[in-house]
Design an enzyme around this catalytic site. Structure first.
Site, PDB file in Angstrom:
ATOM      1  N   TRP A   1      14.837  85.084 103.471  1.00  0.00           N
ATOM      2  CA  TRP A   1      13.394  85.284 102.598  1.00  0.00           C
ATOM      3  C   TRP A   1      12.439  84.808 102.323  1.00  0.00           C
ATOM      4  O   TRP A   1      11.909  83.411 101.742  1.00  0.00           O
ATOM      5  CB  TRP A   1      14.123  86.432 101.019  1.00  0.00           C
ATOM      6  CG  TRP A   1      13.111  86.226 100.363  1.00  0.00           C
ATOM      7  CD1 TRP A   1      13.351  87.989  99.685  1.00  0.00           C
ATOM      8  CD2 TRP A   1      12.074  85.850  99.355  1.00  0.00           C
ATOM      9  NE1 TRP A   1      11.982  88.030  99.640  1.00  0.00           N
ATOM     10  CE2 TRP A   1      11.668  86.792  98.536  1.00  0.00           C
ATOM     11  CE3 TRP A   1      12.390  84.410  99.043  1.00  0.00           C
ATOM     12  CZ2 TRP A   1      10.781  86.691  97.355  1.00  0.00           C
ATOM     13  CZ3 TRP A   1      11.164  83.910  98.231  1.00  0.00           C
ATOM     14  CH2 TRP A   1      10.892  84.888  97.190  1.00  0.00           C
TER      15      TRP A   1
ATOM     16  N   GLU B   1      15.387  89.746 104.658  1.00  0.00           N
ATOM     17  CA  GLU B   1      15.784  89.774 103.652  1.00  0.00           C
ATOM     18  C   GLU B   1      14.280  90.507 102.663  1.00  0.00           C
ATOM     19  O   GLU B   1      13.341  89.787 102.649  1.00  0.00           O
ATOM     20  CB  GLU B   1      16.299  88.864 102.433  1.00  0.00           C
ATOM     21  CG  GLU B   1      16.100  89.660 100.748  1.00  0.00           C
ATOM     22  CD  GLU B   1      17.111  88.424  99.838  1.00  0.00           C
ATOM     23  OE1 GLU B   1      16.770  89.094  98.740  1.00  0.00           O
ATOM     24  OE2 GLU B   1      16.833  87.700 100.196  1.00  0.00           O
TER      25      GLU B   1
ATOM     26  N   LYS C   1      12.335  93.050 100.305  1.00  0.00           N
ATOM     27  CA  LYS C   1      11.355  92.920  98.582  1.00  0.00           C
ATOM     28  C   LYS C   1      10.737  93.604  98.209  1.00  0.00           C
ATOM     29  O   LYS C   1       9.155  94.074  99.177  1.00  0.00           O
ATOM     30  CB  LYS C   1      11.260  91.586  98.228  1.00  0.00           C
ATOM     31  CG  LYS C   1      11.472  91.770  96.670  1.00  0.00           C
ATOM     32  CD  LYS C   1      11.442  89.872  96.256  1.00  0.00           C
ATOM     33  CE  LYS C   1      10.914  89.563  94.363  1.00  0.00           C
ATOM     34  NZ  LYS C   1      11.712  88.993  94.214  1.00  0.00           N
TER      35      LYS C   1
ATOM     36  N   ASP D   1      19.177  93.660  99.400  1.00  0.00           N
ATOM     37  CA  ASP D   1      19.618  92.597  98.144  1.00  0.00           C
ATOM     38  C   ASP D   1      19.514  93.603  96.282  1.00  0.00           C
ATOM     39  O   ASP D   1      18.297  94.699  96.628  1.00  0.00           O
ATOM     40  CB  ASP D   1      18.468  91.812  97.087  1.00  0.00           C
ATOM     41  CG  ASP D   1      18.324  91.107  95.763  1.00  0.00           C
ATOM     42  OD1 ASP D   1      18.794  91.424  94.727  1.00  0.00           O
ATOM     43  OD2 ASP D   1      18.659  89.367  96.036  1.00  0.00           O
TER      44      ASP D   1
ATOM     45  N   HIS E   1      15.550  94.787  94.488  1.00  0.00           N
ATOM     46  CA  HIS E   1      14.592  94.305  95.459  1.00  0.00           C
ATOM     47  C   HIS E   1      14.058  95.761  95.621  1.00  0.00           C
ATOM     48  O   HIS E   1      13.200  95.066  97.034  1.00  0.00           O
ATOM     49  CB  HIS E   1      14.929  93.139  96.583  1.00  0.00           C
ATOM     50  CG  HIS E   1      14.809  92.409  96.277  1.00  0.00           C
ATOM     51  ND1 HIS E   1      14.849  91.308  97.049  1.00  0.00           N
ATOM     52  CD2 HIS E   1      14.993  91.866  95.169  1.00  0.00           C
ATOM     53  CE1 HIS E   1      14.690  89.449  97.377  1.00  0.00           C
ATOM     54  NE2 HIS E   1      15.129  89.934  95.898  1.00  0.00           N
TER      55      HIS E   1
ATOM     56  N   HIS F   1      23.052  91.166  98.762  1.00  0.00           N
ATOM     57  CA  HIS F   1      22.440  89.609  97.191  1.00  0.00           C
ATOM     58  C   HIS F   1      23.477  91.256  96.022  1.00  0.00           C
ATOM     59  O   HIS F   1      22.374  91.358  95.975  1.00  0.00           O
ATOM     60  CB  HIS F   1      21.314  89.346  97.197  1.00  0.00           C
ATOM     61  CG  HIS F   1      21.144  88.310  98.332  1.00  0.00           C
ATOM     62  ND1 HIS F   1      20.300  87.366  97.907  1.00  0.00           N
ATOM     63  CD2 HIS F   1      22.371  87.938  98.977  1.00  0.00           C
ATOM     64  CE1 HIS F   1      20.421  86.634  98.898  1.00  0.00           C
ATOM     65  NE2 HIS F   1      21.228  86.431  99.361  1.00  0.00           N
TER      66      HIS F   1
ATOM     67  N   ASP G   1      13.364  93.556  89.782  1.00  0.00           N
ATOM     68  CA  ASP G   1      14.045  92.084  90.460  1.00  0.00           C
ATOM     69  C   ASP G   1      14.588  90.959  88.850  1.00  0.00           C
ATOM     70  O   ASP G   1      13.490  89.625  89.154  1.00  0.00           O
ATOM     71  CB  ASP G   1      13.703  91.661  91.429  1.00  0.00           C
ATOM     72  CG  ASP G   1      14.285  90.658  91.723  1.00  0.00           C
ATOM     73  OD1 ASP G   1      15.587  90.099  91.705  1.00  0.00           O
ATOM     74  OD2 ASP G   1      13.661  89.671  92.599  1.00  0.00           O
TER      75      ASP G   1
ATOM     76  N   ASP H   1      17.414  89.561  88.508  1.00  0.00           N
ATOM     77  CA  ASP H   1      18.525  88.714  88.592  1.00  0.00           C
ATOM     78  C   ASP H   1      19.671  88.546  87.717  1.00  0.00           C
ATOM     79  O   ASP H   1      19.861  87.274  87.271  1.00  0.00           O
ATOM     80  CB  ASP H   1      17.996  87.348  89.418  1.00  0.00           C
ATOM     81  CG  ASP H   1      17.726  87.596  90.265  1.00  0.00           C
ATOM     82  OD1 ASP H   1      18.000  88.844  90.793  1.00  0.00           O
ATOM     83  OD2 ASP H   1      16.428  86.875  90.805  1.00  0.00           O
TER      84      ASP H   1
ATOM     85  N   ASP I   1      24.212  86.503  93.969  1.00  0.00           N
ATOM     86  CA  ASP I   1      22.007  86.689  93.206  1.00  0.00           C
ATOM     87  C   ASP I   1      21.133  87.075  91.809  1.00  0.00           C
ATOM     88  O   ASP I   1      21.202  88.149  92.023  1.00  0.00           O
ATOM     89  CB  ASP I   1      20.942  87.140  94.667  1.00  0.00           C
ATOM     90  CG  ASP I   1      19.772  85.878  94.366  1.00  0.00           C
ATOM     91  OD1 ASP I   1      19.790  85.257  93.568  1.00  0.00           O
ATOM     92  OD2 ASP I   1      18.846  86.917  95.282  1.00  0.00           O
TER      93      ASP I   1
END
Length: 420
Positions: A187, A228, A230, A261, A264, A288, A296, A298, A328
C-alpha cells in the site's frame, strides 16, 4: 449448575436446533478452527515501529489517543500479542510492517534483510502462527510529499522499489521458515490533496514500479504479493494513484492478490459486495477488515452488519481457500490489548454465524424465486442460538468465555502496562 455445565447444556440445546436445519455444529467448529485471521502488530504500538519509534507518522497514517501502556520495544510488543492471542480461539497469524525490524544499528528501508526479523520468526515458530508482511511506504523523509512508487523523481521511485523488493525477500523468508506462505501487501499513500491535471502519468509510473518489484518470480508456496487501493487519505483527498479500478486491473493482469480494505471506499460502499465480483477475475483476495466511521479511521472491528456480511460472503461462496482475512485498525484511546481481543473475536464470531446459517436451504429457496421465504428465513436465522455455540467453542479452545477475558486484561494493565 456451574458455568461450564451451563455452557455445555446450552450448547446441547443449540445443537438440536441447528441439527433440525441440517447443520452439524461439531463440523462447523472444525471448519472455523482452520480459518486463520491475521492480527496486525501495529495495534500494540500505534504504528510507531522500531526503526525510529519517536518519528512522526505521515502518509495518511494517524493514531489518536494516549491510553497508557503502549509497547515500546519488540519484546514488550510480542508479550502483548501473546497475551491477546491467549484470549482468542482458533487459528491466528500476525501481520508485520517493515518498520518492526530489529537491529542494533540503523537500517535504511531499502536495505532490510531477513536477519532483521529473525526474532519475529523464532517467536512465530514458538507461538505456532504464520507471519504476513508489508513494506512501510510512509513516515519517511522520502514519503513526505505523499508520493513514493509514483513519484516523478526516478531516484525516489527507485528507493521505494528497492524497499519493496527487499520486503519480498523478508516475506519469502517467513514462508520458508514457517511452512506457511506469507502474504505481502503493498500500500502506498501516493496522491494529491487538490485536483490534479494529469491523472494518468502517476498511474503509469506506479504500474511500472510495481512491475519492477514483482519481476523476480517467488514461489507462492512461500510468498504472495498483494496490492491495496484507497479512495482518499489525509493529504490525498482529491486523488490517489492507487485507486480501486487501478488495482483491480493490476491484480487481474499480473496474477497477484487484490486487497480490499473495509475503510478505503466511499462511505456508502462496502467491501462485502465486492468480494464475489472480484473473485471472478482475481484468483485470491486479501481483506483488511476494519471499521470506518464516516471515513477511513480504522476503528476496532465490531460485530456489525458489514463485518457479518463480509464473513457471510466468504462462507456462502465457499471462498475460505481464496480469501485471506487480515485486520487493520489502531485505537490508542482504549486499552490496546482489549482492542485486539474485541476486534479479532468479533471477526471469528462473524465467521461462526455465517457457518451456522442454513445456506443450502436459502439458496434453494432463492433459486425457486420464493423471495418471501428467503426474507423470512434470513430474519429468523438472526435469532438462532449461535452464541451458545460460540461459548462452547471458546470453552473447547480453552480461552475465556464471554467477557471473562476483560478482568485478565485489566489485571495485565495494572501489573504490566501501567509500569511502562
Amino acid at each position: 449448575m456451574n458455568t461450564t455445565e451451563q455452557i455445555q447444556s446450552s450448547y446441547v440445546n443449540a445443537q438440536k436446533i441447528f441439527s433440525e436445519l441440517g447443520i452439524d455444529c461439531e463440523k462447523v467448529m472444525e471448519i472455523l478452527n482452520q480459518i486463520p485471521v491475521s492480527m496486525h502488530c501495529w495495534q500494540g504500538d500505534d504504528v510507531s515501529g522500531f526503526e525510529n519509534p519517536d518519528g512522526e507518522l505521515t502518509g495518511g497514517i494517524q493514531a489518536t489517543g494516549s491510553y497508557p501502556g503502549k509497547a515500546k520495544s519488540p519484546a514488550q510488543l510480542r508479550a502483548d500479542i501473546d497475551f491477546a492471542m491467549s484470549m482468542i480461539p482458533g487459528k491466528l497469524r500476525l501481520n508485520l510492517h517493515a518498520i518492526y525490524l530489529e537491529s542494533d544499528t540503523p537500517v535504511e528501508r531499502d536495505e532490510i534483510k531477513p536477519e532483521h526479523f529473525a526474532k519475529w520468526v523464532d517467536w512465530a515458530r514458538d507461538a505456532r502462527v504464520g507471519l504476513d508482511f508489508n513494506p512501510s511506504c510512509f513516515s519517511h523523509p522520502l514519503s513526505a510529499d505523499n508520493m513514493t512508487l509514483s513519484h516523478p523523481d526516478s531516484e525516489v521511485r527507485d528507493f521505494w522499489v528497492r524497499h519493496c523488493i527487499a520486503s519480498r525477500k523478508v516475506s519469502e523468508y517467513f514462508g520458508k521458515e514457517l511452512g506457511s506462505p506469507s502474504v505481502m501487501n503493498i500500500w502506498v499513500p501516493d496522491g494529491y490533496k487538490d485536483v490534479p491535471v494529469d491523472r494518468l502519468s502517476p498511474r503509469k509510473r506506479l504500474a511500472e514500479s510495481l512491475d519492477r518489484i514483482i519481476a523476480e518470480p517467488i514461489s507462492k508456496q512461500y510468498h504472495k504479493d498483494a496490492v491495496e487501493s484507497k479512495l482518499f487519505g489525509i493529504g490525498t483527498e482529491a486523488y490517489t494513484a492507487g485507486s480501486n479500478e487501478f488495482y483491480l486491473g493490476y491484480a487481474a493482469t499480473r496474477d497477484v492478490l487484490l486487497c480490499l480494505d473495509a475503510g478505503h471506499f466511499h462511505p456508502t460502499e462496502v467491501i462485502s459486495d465486492k468480494i464475489s465480483s472480484a473473485s471472478l477475475y482475481v484468483e485470491e483476495l486479501l481483506l483488511h477488515v476494519s471499521r470506518p466511521v464516516r471515513w477511513d479511521s480504522d476503528h476496532v472491528v465490531m460485530l456489525d452488519d458489514e463485518t457479518q456480511a463480509i464473513a457471510s460472503e466468504i462462507i456462502r461462496n465457499d471462498l475460505t481457500e481464496r480469501v485471506n482475512i487480515g485486520l487493520d485498525f489502531f485505537d490508542a484511546s482504549i486499552n490496546r490489548i482489549a482492542a485486539w481481543v474485541i476486534g479479532t473475536r468479533n471477526m471469528k464470531k462473524a465467521l461462526l454465524k455465517a457457518l451456522l446459517e442454513p445456506t443450502a436451504q436459502l439458496k434453494d429457496i432463492e433459486s425457486k424465486g420464493d423471495f418471501t421465504s428467503r426474507l423470512a428465513f434470513l430474519e429468523e436465522a438472526k435469532s438462532l442460538p449461535w452464541a451458545a455455540v460460540w461459548d462452547y467453542y471458546c470453552l473447547q479452545q480453552d480461552v475465556p468465555v464471554r467477557a471473562d477475558w476483560l478482568k485478565d486484561v485489566k489485571q495485565y494493565e495494572q501489573e504490566v502496562l501501567l509500569k511502562r
